[in-house]
Design a protein around this motif. Structure first.
Motif, mmCIF file in Angstrom:
data_model
loop_
_atom_site.group_PDB
_atom_site.id
_atom_site.type_symbol
_atom_site.label_atom_id
_atom_site.label_comp_id
_atom_site.label_asym_id
_atom_site.label_seq_id
_atom_site.Cartn_x
_atom_site.Cartn_y
_atom_site.Cartn_z
ATOM 1 N N UNK A 182 0.863 -1.189 0.000
ATOM 2 C CA UNK A 182 0.000 0.000 0.000
ATOM 3 C C UNK A 182 0.895 1.234 0.000
ATOM 4 N N UNK A 183 0.480 2.287 -0.737
ATOM 5 C CA UNK A 183 1.368 3.438 -0.910
ATOM 6 C C UNK A 183 1.072 4.578 0.072
ATOM 7 N N UNK A 184 0.052 4.424 0.881
ATOM 8 C CA UNK A 184 -0.265 5.392 1.944
ATOM 9 C C UNK A 184 -0.832 4.560 3.094
ATOM 10 N N UNK A 185 -0.149 4.574 4.217
ATOM 11 C CA UNK A 185 -0.590 3.743 5.350
ATOM 12 C C UNK A 185 -0.594 4.595 6.624
ATOM 13 N N UNK A 186 -1.729 4.603 7.307
ATOM 14 C CA UNK A 186 -1.842 5.414 8.521
ATOM 15 C C UNK A 186 -2.636 4.657 9.567
ATOM 16 N N UNK A 187 -2.400 5.073 10.833
ATOM 17 C CA UNK A 187 -3.273 4.581 11.890
ATOM 18 C C UNK A 187 -3.716 5.781 12.720
ATOM 19 N N UNK A 208 -3.589 6.087 -5.363
ATOM 20 C CA UNK A 208 -3.077 4.744 -5.102
ATOM 21 C C UNK A 208 -3.836 4.169 -3.917
ATOM 22 N N UNK A 209 -3.361 3.032 -3.422
ATOM 23 C CA UNK A 209 -4.053 2.369 -2.312
ATOM 24 C C UNK A 209 -3.699 3.071 -1.003
ATOM 25 N N UNK A 210 -4.689 3.773 -0.425
ATOM 26 C CA UNK A 210 -4.489 4.469 0.853
ATOM 27 C C UNK A 210 -5.268 3.729 1.926
ATOM 28 N N UNK A 211 -4.558 3.325 2.959
ATOM 29 C CA UNK A 211 -5.199 2.541 4.025
ATOM 30 C C UNK A 211 -5.125 3.291 5.355
ATOM 31 N N UNK A 212 -6.259 3.401 6.041
ATOM 32 C CA UNK A 212 -6.261 3.998 7.389
ATOM 33 C C UNK A 212 -6.929 3.017 8.345
ATOM 34 N N UNK A 213 -6.152 2.585 9.326
ATOM 35 C CA UNK A 213 -6.659 1.719 10.397
ATOM 36 C C UNK A 213 -7.064 2.664 11.532
#
Ligand SMILES: Cc1ncc(C[n+]2csc(CCOP(=O)(O)OP(=O)(O)O)c2C)c(N)n1
Ligand code: SF4
Ligand SMILES: [Mg+2]
Length: 351
Positions: A182-187, A208-213
């Motif tokens: 994933x090119x953007x990953x945050x929590x 791109x694939x941005x993921x927020x947990x």
């Protein structure tokens, strides 16, 4: 009744954004979730982010699976496109919609049960393919909708409301997203609006694939001592590595930062992310270092939050597949049926 419509009347003096919309235009139906559920705060953050980004509601497609978290798209962006899919199947529906029409902003909303159990296979493949989307997991460590069973993100050793101990190892969605490319990953934490709103804005602008947990406590089934997804636990163990300011294109960075404490990231549309470093040793452009840092802090029982990784030159599924820019429903017969000669040439190229 699963939702209550909000009254349509707006106060005439409500502030409007550049597109002429008020914040109310980004709301949905009245929430029927439990009072105090973290998921409602995430809906509020999404509303705020879209209002501040001056997004036209009809440009957003929100998709979800099944769960209390997956119900939330009913409670925000009531004027956007929406698709409530089957349990764990949101990623493939989102991927298909995105391939058919890349002009919309895709917002996938899911739960830890939806994404880390039944939908895990779907989650991993949409991350590794780089689908251009914002993927939010509203992570409470339980199946809230079906009355509080441990989910796959519940920490080993954490306790249920009735005192049962979880003996299974936890899946860390952030680690997975990092490993999968994933090119953007945050929590983030549903109780930290100052951190969450700019993260959602930056994720929307990321191509791109941005993921927020988002750790999002379930007040009905997982907010007691012994839970590692309760409000108290996350507040006590939250270790934010950075704070964001999101600036639209051409706006100058006015915040007052100590020299060396600021990292700026330019997004594809020229907007800027100003990252105020809270940990000197944290580099949000180093994927391997991010994974090492997370593993170290996790072993200490800390919950690392902030923008954990962002790629400088992200590429998405469309770029990788070299797909046509025009949405498929706007292609005419001439594009779709280029004639016998073109077909012969294409067939010949495959022989
Ligand atoms: C195919 C299928 N299997 C099981 C269920 C039952 N079910 C509904 S929601 C859910 C889990 C929801 O957990 P999560 O995604 O974490 O959402 P939360 O309610 O905690 O926000 C399950 C197992 C279902 N609806 N469909
Ligand atoms: S059961 Fe839990 S997750 Fe579901 S609405 Fe209530 S507090 Fe939220
Ligand atoms: Mg859950």
């Amino acid at each position: 009744m699963t939702y209550l419509a909000k009254p349509k009347l707006h106060h005439p003096t409500l502030p409007k954004n550049k597109r002429g919309y008020t914040r109310r235009d980004y709301e949905g139906a009245i929430s029927t979730l439990c009072a105090g559920c973290g998921h409602d705060s995430i809906s509020t953050a999404i509303i705020q982010a879209c209002f501040e980004l001056d997004i036209e509601p009809h440009r957003v497609a929100k998709l979800s699976g099944i769960g209390c978290s997956s119900k939330t798209p009913t409670y925000f962006l009531g004027n956007s496109h929406g698709f409530n899919s089957v349990h764990g199947r949101m990623p493939s529906v989102l991927t298909g919609a995105n391939l058919a029409n890349r002009e919309l902003i895709y917002l996938g909303v899911s739960g830890d049960g939806d994404s880390a159990s039944i939908g895990l296979g779907q989650f991993v493949h949409c991350m590794r393919r780089g689908v251009d989307m914002v993927y939010v997991v509203e992570n409470n460590g339980v199946y809230g909708l079906t009355k509080g069973q441990f989910s796959a993100t519940a920490d080993r050793g954490s306790k249920s409301k009735k005192g049962a101990v979880n003996t299974d190892a936890a899946i860390d969605m952030v680690m997975l997203a990092l490993q999968l490319g994933a090119t953007f990953v945050a929590r983030s934490f549903s109780g930290d609006k100052q951190q969450l709103v700019p993260l959602v804005k930056a994720a929307i602008e990321h191509r791109g694939a941005a993921f927020i947990d988002v750790i999002s406590p379930c007040v009905a089934f997982n907010n007691h001592p012994g839970s590692t997804k309760s409000y108290d636990y996350v507040r006590e163990h939250n270790e934010a590595v950075n704070r964001l300011d999101f600036m639209p294109p051409r706006a100058s960075i006015t915040a007052d930062y100590a020299p060396g404490a600021l990292v700026t990231v330019t997004m594809h549309d020229g907007s800027t992310l100003a990252l105020r470093k809270l940990r000197d040793d944290y580099d949000p452009h180093d994927r391997v270092a991010a994974m090492n840092y997370l593993a170290e802090r996790d072993a200490q029982g800390e919950v690392v939050t902030g923008l954990l990784y962002v790629e400088r030159e992200p590429e998405d599924l469309h770029a990788n597949l070299n797909t046509v820019e025009t949405p498929l429903n706007q292609l005419g017969e001439r594009d779709l049926c280029p004639g016998n000669a073109a077909l012969e040439k294409f067939n010949a190229s495959l022989r």
